[in-house]
Write a protein that holds these residues in place. Sequence first.
Motif, PDB file in Angstrom:
ATOM      1  N   ALA A   1       0.558  -1.284  -0.082  1.00  0.00           N
ATOM      2  CA  ALA A   1       0.085   0.117   0.075  1.00  0.00           C
ATOM      3  C   ALA A   1       0.994   1.172  -0.084  1.00  0.00           C
ATOM      4  O   ALA A   1       0.470   2.354  -0.504  1.00  0.00           O
ATOM      5  N   ALA A   2       2.197   1.218   0.583  1.00  0.00           N
ATOM      6  CA  ALA A   2       2.867   2.480   0.583  1.00  0.00           C
ATOM      7  C   ALA A   2       3.589   2.698  -0.768  1.00  0.00           C
ATOM      8  O   ALA A   2       4.308   3.774  -1.188  1.00  0.00           O
ATOM      9  N   ARG A   3       3.620   1.742  -1.810  1.00  0.00           N
ATOM     10  CA  ARG A   3       4.239   2.078  -3.172  1.00  0.00           C
ATOM     11  C   ARG A   3       3.328   2.846  -3.819  1.00  0.00           C
ATOM     12  O   ARG A   3       2.209   3.072  -3.783  1.00  0.00           O
ATOM     13  N   GLY A   4       4.243   3.710  -4.758  1.00  0.00           N
ATOM     14  CA  GLY A   4       3.454   4.476  -5.932  1.00  0.00           C
ATOM     15  C   GLY A   4       3.408   5.995  -5.381  1.00  0.00           C
ATOM     16  O   GLY A   4       4.131   6.292  -4.579  1.00  0.00           O
ATOM     17  N   PRO A   5       2.732   6.681  -6.009  1.00  0.00           N
ATOM     18  CA  PRO A   5       2.782   8.178  -5.800  1.00  0.00           C
ATOM     19  C   PRO A   5       1.781   8.437  -4.453  1.00  0.00           C
ATOM     20  O   PRO A   5       0.953   7.775  -4.222  1.00  0.00           O
ATOM     21  N   HIS A   6       2.356   9.719  -3.891  1.00  0.00           N
ATOM     22  CA  HIS A   6       1.844  10.202  -2.635  1.00  0.00           C
ATOM     23  C   HIS A   6       1.744  11.826  -3.104  1.00  0.00           C
ATOM     24  O   HIS A   6       2.587  12.337  -3.152  1.00  0.00           O
ATOM     25  N   PRO A   7       0.565  12.247  -3.174  1.00  0.00           N
ATOM     26  CA  PRO A   7       0.186  13.656  -3.324  1.00  0.00           C
ATOM     27  C   PRO A   7       0.786  14.733  -2.305  1.00  0.00           C
ATOM     28  O   PRO A   7       0.645  14.256  -0.990  1.00  0.00           O
ATOM     29  N   GLN A   8       0.984  15.699  -2.771  1.00  0.00           N
ATOM     30  CA  GLN A   8       1.356  16.907  -1.649  1.00  0.00           C
ATOM     31  C   GLN A   8       0.106  16.993  -0.792  1.00  0.00           C
ATOM     32  O   GLN A   8      -0.998  16.804  -1.194  1.00  0.00           O
ATOM     33  N   ARG A  37      -3.698   8.226   1.065  1.00  0.00           N
ATOM     34  CA  ARG A  37      -2.960   7.331   1.733  1.00  0.00           C
ATOM     35  C   ARG A  37      -2.077   7.603   2.672  1.00  0.00           C
ATOM     36  O   ARG A  37      -1.439   8.738   2.425  1.00  0.00           O
ATOM     37  N   GLU A  38      -1.942   7.099   3.805  1.00  0.00           N
ATOM     38  CA  GLU A  38      -0.809   7.185   4.761  1.00  0.00           C
ATOM     39  C   GLU A  38       0.567   7.165   4.131  1.00  0.00           C
ATOM     40  O   GLU A  38       0.815   6.207   3.406  1.00  0.00           O
ATOM     41  N   LEU A  39       1.462   8.108   4.388  1.00  0.00           N
ATOM     42  CA  LEU A  39       2.794   7.968   4.235  1.00  0.00           C
ATOM     43  C   LEU A  39       3.403   6.724   4.714  1.00  0.00           C
ATOM     44  O   LEU A  39       3.406   6.554   5.816  1.00  0.00           O
ATOM     45  N   PRO A  40       4.329   6.130   3.939  1.00  0.00           N
ATOM     46  CA  PRO A  40       4.930   4.989   4.408  1.00  0.00           C
ATOM     47  C   PRO A  40       6.074   5.751   5.354  1.00  0.00           C
ATOM     48  O   PRO A  40       6.407   7.038   5.281  1.00  0.00           O
ATOM     49  N   PRO A  41       6.749   4.969   6.477  1.00  0.00           N
ATOM     50  CA  PRO A  41       7.569   5.534   7.416  1.00  0.00           C
ATOM     51  C   PRO A  41       8.883   6.449   6.579  1.00  0.00           C
ATOM     52  O   PRO A  41       9.235   7.432   6.983  1.00  0.00           O
ATOM     53  N   SER A  42       9.378   5.888   5.402  1.00  0.00           N
ATOM     54  CA  SER A  42      10.470   6.697   4.964  1.00  0.00           C
ATOM     55  C   SER A  42      10.027   8.111   4.334  1.00  0.00           C
ATOM     56  O   SER A  42      10.677   9.164   4.516  1.00  0.00           O
ATOM     57  N   LEU A  43       8.953   8.001   3.815  1.00  0.00           N
ATOM     58  CA  LEU A  43       8.323   9.266   3.140  1.00  0.00           C
ATOM     59  C   LEU A  43       7.786  10.303   4.378  1.00  0.00           C
ATOM     60  O   LEU A  43       7.619  11.573   4.473  1.00  0.00           O
ATOM     61  N   ALA A  44       7.542   9.703   5.422  1.00  0.00           N
ATOM     62  CA  ALA A  44       6.838  10.315   6.583  1.00  0.00           C
ATOM     63  C   ALA A  44       8.347  11.271   7.130  1.00  0.00           C
ATOM     64  O   ALA A  44       8.215  12.360   7.486  1.00  0.00           O
ATOM     65  N   VAL A  45       9.421  10.574   7.103  1.00  0.00           N
ATOM     66  CA  VAL A  45      10.718  11.032   7.820  1.00  0.00           C
ATOM     67  C   VAL A  45      10.939  12.070   6.760  1.00  0.00           C
ATOM     68  O   VAL A  45      11.294  13.397   6.958  1.00  0.00           O
ATOM     69  N   GLY A  46      10.887  11.702   5.347  1.00  0.00           N
ATOM     70  CA  GLY A  46      11.273  12.846   4.256  1.00  0.00           C
ATOM     71  C   GLY A  46      10.464  14.053   4.368  1.00  0.00           C
ATOM     72  O   GLY A  46      10.766  15.280   4.494  1.00  0.00           O
ATOM     73  N   ALA A  47       9.036  14.061   4.856  1.00  0.00           N
ATOM     74  CA  ALA A  47       8.047  15.069   4.840  1.00  0.00           C
ATOM     75  C   ALA A  47       8.373  15.786   6.190  1.00  0.00           C
ATOM     76  O   ALA A  47       8.415  17.110   6.184  1.00  0.00           O
ATOM     77  N   GLY A  62       5.398  12.577  -3.292  1.00  0.00           N
ATOM     78  CA  GLY A  62       6.363  11.332  -3.063  1.00  0.00           C
ATOM     79  C   GLY A  62       6.001  10.259  -3.916  1.00  0.00           C
ATOM     80  O   GLY A  62       5.090  10.206  -4.499  1.00  0.00           O
ATOM     81  N   LEU A  63       7.009   9.460  -3.775  1.00  0.00           N
ATOM     82  CA  LEU A  63       6.944   8.169  -4.514  1.00  0.00           C
ATOM     83  C   LEU A  63       7.595   6.986  -3.904  1.00  0.00           C
ATOM     84  O   LEU A  63       8.583   7.154  -3.263  1.00  0.00           O
ATOM     85  N   GLY A  64       6.725   6.171  -3.507  1.00  0.00           N
ATOM     86  CA  GLY A  64       7.137   5.027  -2.603  1.00  0.00           C
ATOM     87  C   GLY A  64       7.627   4.086  -3.569  1.00  0.00           C
ATOM     88  O   GLY A  64       6.814   3.376  -4.573  1.00  0.00           O
ATOM     89  N   VAL A  65       8.902   3.536  -3.613  1.00  0.00           N
ATOM     90  CA  VAL A  65       9.339   2.363  -4.299  1.00  0.00           C
ATOM     91  C   VAL A  65       9.562   1.167  -3.238  1.00  0.00           C
ATOM     92  O   VAL A  65      10.126   1.670  -2.308  1.00  0.00           O
TER      93      VAL A  65
END
Length: 183
Positions: A1-8, A37-47, A62-65
Amino acid sequence: AARGPHPQGAPGSFAPFGVDLRVTLGPAPGEPDGTARELPPSLAVGAWLLERAGWSDAPVEGLGVGEPLEAARCADVGRGLPARADRVALLVMGDGSACRTLKAPGYLDERAAAFDEGVANALGAADTRALLELDAELAYELKAAGRAPWQVLAGAAEGAGLEGRLLYEDAPYGVGYFVAVWS
């Protein structure tokens, strides 16, 4: 669920880690409608890092890969990023091996230090080829969650003539962490 684009404006939380802190990926583009969707941990740290830096100069997304994404596909995804705007900045989040010590999440694996050294050298030299050549199977075995994001970075930076500088490399808790700047 964390993969793919995450909008601003996508929300993230550190609650799973026992910290009562919520973040958003860049400023929310209006009232949240609860569908992001909720950001995965890596993107939450980035945010969180972008928020702490006061980043507001450009839109953020964001982009979760993840690990299953093969190297060639990672590079292709990365190659498409520079075409999205006149100027693109990337904040890439990913861990090195998680097998550097007996108490590491993946336990001690003698191959981990050499793997992380190769990553540190590649990040420090902005060596896109070395990043693209990271062994996906070895990265998986060493629980190196940064392999796919670094290969997206490598695809985005190919031919850009960037120089790298490694600012930090260590393995607290038995996990390889790196901080590098490419410009």
